[in-house]
Design a protein around this motif. Sequence first.
Motif, PDB file in Angstrom:
ATOM      1  N   VAL A  88      13.359  -5.534 -10.803  1.00 33.38           N
ATOM      2  CA  VAL A  88      12.118  -4.764 -10.693  1.00 33.38           C
ATOM      3  C   VAL A  88      12.122  -3.917  -9.430  1.00 33.38           C
ATOM      4  O   VAL A  88      11.788  -2.727  -9.454  1.00 33.38           O
ATOM      5  N   TYR A  89      12.535  -4.513  -8.327  1.00 34.55           N
ATOM      6  CA  TYR A  89      12.538  -3.774  -7.068  1.00 34.55           C
ATOM      7  C   TYR A  89      13.623  -2.701  -7.027  1.00 34.55           C
ATOM      8  O   TYR A  89      13.480  -1.696  -6.326  1.00 34.55           O
ATOM      9  N   CYS A  90      14.708  -2.882  -7.758  1.00 35.22           N
ATOM     10  CA  CYS A  90      15.701  -1.810  -7.878  1.00 35.22           C
ATOM     11  C   CYS A  90      15.069  -0.576  -8.525  1.00 35.22           C
ATOM     12  O   CYS A  90      15.273   0.562  -8.063  1.00 35.22           O
ATOM     13  N   PHE A  91      14.293  -0.781  -9.578  1.00 36.95           N
ATOM     14  CA  PHE A  91      13.621   0.337 -10.237  1.00 36.95           C
ATOM     15  C   PHE A  91      12.498   0.898  -9.363  1.00 36.95           C
ATOM     16  O   PHE A  91      12.234   2.101  -9.392  1.00 36.95           O
ATOM     17  N   TYR A  92      11.843   0.026  -8.576  1.00 32.63           N
ATOM     18  CA  TYR A  92      10.835   0.513  -7.638  1.00 32.63           C
ATOM     19  C   TYR A  92      11.456   1.523  -6.667  1.00 32.63           C
ATOM     20  O   TYR A  92      10.897   2.593  -6.415  1.00 32.63           O
ATOM     21  N   VAL A  93      12.599   1.165  -6.100  1.00 32.17           N
ATOM     22  CA  VAL A  93      13.269   2.062  -5.150  1.00 32.17           C
ATOM     23  C   VAL A  93      13.568   3.409  -5.795  1.00 32.17           C
ATOM     24  O   VAL A  93      13.332   4.468  -5.205  1.00 32.17           O
ATOM     25  N   MET A  94      14.080   3.359  -7.017  1.00 29.39           N
ATOM     26  CA  MET A  94      14.388   4.607  -7.720  1.00 29.39           C
ATOM     27  C   MET A  94      13.125   5.439  -7.943  1.00 29.39           C
ATOM     28  O   MET A  94      13.147   6.668  -7.803  1.00 29.39           O
ATOM     29  N   ALA A  95      12.031   4.776  -8.253  1.00 32.53           N
ATOM     30  CA  ALA A  95      10.769   5.494  -8.470  1.00 32.53           C
ATOM     31  C   ALA A  95      10.272   6.117  -7.167  1.00 32.53           C
ATOM     32  O   ALA A  95       9.789   7.262  -7.158  1.00 32.53           O
ATOM     33  N   PHE A  96      10.391   5.390  -6.064  1.00 33.95           N
ATOM     34  CA  PHE A  96       9.950   5.930  -4.782  1.00 33.95           C
ATOM     35  C   PHE A  96      10.782   7.148  -4.381  1.00 33.95           C
ATOM     36  O   PHE A  96      10.245   8.139  -3.875  1.00 33.95           O
ATOM     37  N   ILE A 117       9.042   6.523   2.582  1.00 37.56           N
ATOM     38  CA  ILE A 117      10.199   5.957   3.280  1.00 37.56           C
ATOM     39  C   ILE A 117       9.953   4.490   3.598  1.00 37.56           C
ATOM     40  O   ILE A 117      10.836   3.632   3.428  1.00 37.56           O
ATOM     41  N   ILE A 118       8.730   4.166   4.046  1.00 34.65           N
ATOM     42  CA  ILE A 118       8.387   2.760   4.301  1.00 34.65           C
ATOM     43  C   ILE A 118       8.467   1.954   3.004  1.00 34.65           C
ATOM     44  O   ILE A 118       8.968   0.820   2.982  1.00 34.65           O
ATOM     45  N   ILE A 141       0.832  -1.206   0.000  1.00 33.67           N
ATOM     46  CA  ILE A 141       0.000   0.000   0.000  1.00 33.67           C
ATOM     47  C   ILE A 141       0.866   1.255   0.000  1.00 33.67           C
ATOM     48  O   ILE A 141       0.593   2.219  -0.724  1.00 33.67           O
ATOM     49  N   THR A 142       1.917   1.257   0.815  1.00 32.17           N
ATOM     50  CA  THR A 142       2.805   2.430   0.824  1.00 32.17           C
ATOM     51  C   THR A 142       3.453   2.628  -0.544  1.00 32.17           C
ATOM     52  O   THR A 142       3.608   3.768  -1.002  1.00 32.17           O
ATOM     53  N   ALA A 143       3.802   1.519  -1.188  1.00 33.00           N
ATOM     54  CA  ALA A 143       4.363   1.613  -2.539  1.00 33.00           C
ATOM     55  C   ALA A 143       3.330   2.171  -3.506  1.00 33.00           C
ATOM     56  O   ALA A 143       3.634   3.054  -4.330  1.00 33.00           O
ATOM     57  N   GLY A 144       2.097   1.670  -3.414  1.00 34.90           N
ATOM     58  CA  GLY A 144       1.038   2.130  -4.305  1.00 34.90           C
ATOM     59  C   GLY A 144       0.707   3.597  -4.109  1.00 34.90           C
ATOM     60  O   GLY A 144       0.525   4.338  -5.083  1.00 34.90           O
TER      61      GLY A 144
END
Length: 467
Positions: A362-370, A397-398, A60-63
């Motif tokens: 995928v999660y590496c790019f997720y971090v960059m997007a966040f 941050i979460i 949810i925090t990611a979304g």
Amino acid sequence: MKQQKQVSLDRDLGLWSALSLVIGTIIGAGVFVRQSAVLDDAGSTTMGLLAWLAGGILTITAGLTIAEIASQMPETGGLYVYMEKIYGRIWGFLSGWMQIIIYGPAMIASLGAYLAILLSDFFGFPSRYNALIAIGTIILVGILNLFSNRYGATFAIITTLCKLVPVAALIIFGLFFGKQGALGQSISEVHQSAGNFGVAILATLFAFDGWILIANLGGEIKNPRKLLPQAITFGILAVLAIYLLVSYGVYRAIPAGKIHSMGTETIQVIATTAFGNIGGKILSIGIIISIVGCMNGKIMTFPRIMYAMAKRNQLPFSKTLAYLHPKSHTPIFSTIAELIIVAIMIIFSNADRLSELCIFTVYCFYVMAFVGVFLLRKRNPNQHRVFSTPFFPITPIIAIFGSLFVIVSEIASDLPGVLTSFIFVAVGVPVFYYETKKHGIVEAKNEDAPIEEDDDQSDSSSVKGQN
């Protein structure tokens, strides 16, 4: 020959279509087959439920974080577009390249392979036909997505509703007819071999994956600045509620020790116990529909990334891949190209292994997007935001730490796979520079803020046919 008239994607997907795609793309087979794995790693039913809750909260925090970016960049391509505009063309290209060449096709192929096993068991087909069944099913769903996006969206709504029937049956049986204590059961016999709470959370995160794919349809959603954040947020919340209720129902229906011993057959045992052999068959049909719906969402969304990249002349055969059919207004050649890659994977590789390898990337790019949420706010402090991430900066941050947890866990558990995933991404670098030089595209030093576009006009640039 005259050039094709201006053709653009149809912006006609409403909130219910978007919500169905979010829910349908997330819920595949994970909630049905991962119950035992999560429980084994968590060690008890209480910790198992907390693992599902923690995975849902991280998702949810990611979304909510991505929703802020999506409201500013409501274009076809999703994460690919966000990375390009925040970090530059090369990073956008690499995120898109990884998704269309390996990750997306591998996810679709994995669904097809598992679906073929279920269909073979259900109808009694010999296992030697599994590859043909998988490819045939994927082609049928792919053909549906060659027509107007209304058909794919309608199919998503139907399959989402259908998959909720067996889910509701499991929940109701567990809540009202289960005789076990859903909380406090431990699995003493697997304590020494069990993983830990962190590994259990990791297993649930994989079951939640796919929520971001609706962003690939940003150019086809009505009023995307408003509806896209709503679809992401409410879709993830709905899935979290479903996962918690199903898990609670499972723990009520069967003792923890039996869940451990039954493994991936746990849900099948519950259905047979509750409703007899017919119930088991009905549940199998429900899981089959669930996987088909999940597959439909992925086949509908991943080709949009290829289409968006081709529009920017970043891929070989870009002119063909960026073609939109004049009647259906869908990227038919990008869809066909994606299906061909999927078929090749089914025949010549282990799609499950490939999809696992790409989780790290995928999660590496997720971090960059966040992190990009912070960068966008810094670059454009006065920009009006239709949607702002709640509880900023705590929420992103979460999301960042949750993704870093996945990355570190992958490095610790599968370093060879991590290095292999780097190779997949690295292959895209020469492709990017070759196509950039070929088309005379100048790499911008900094892709500053999101480009403000009118909701009715964004992503409506023309796509011309071949001469």
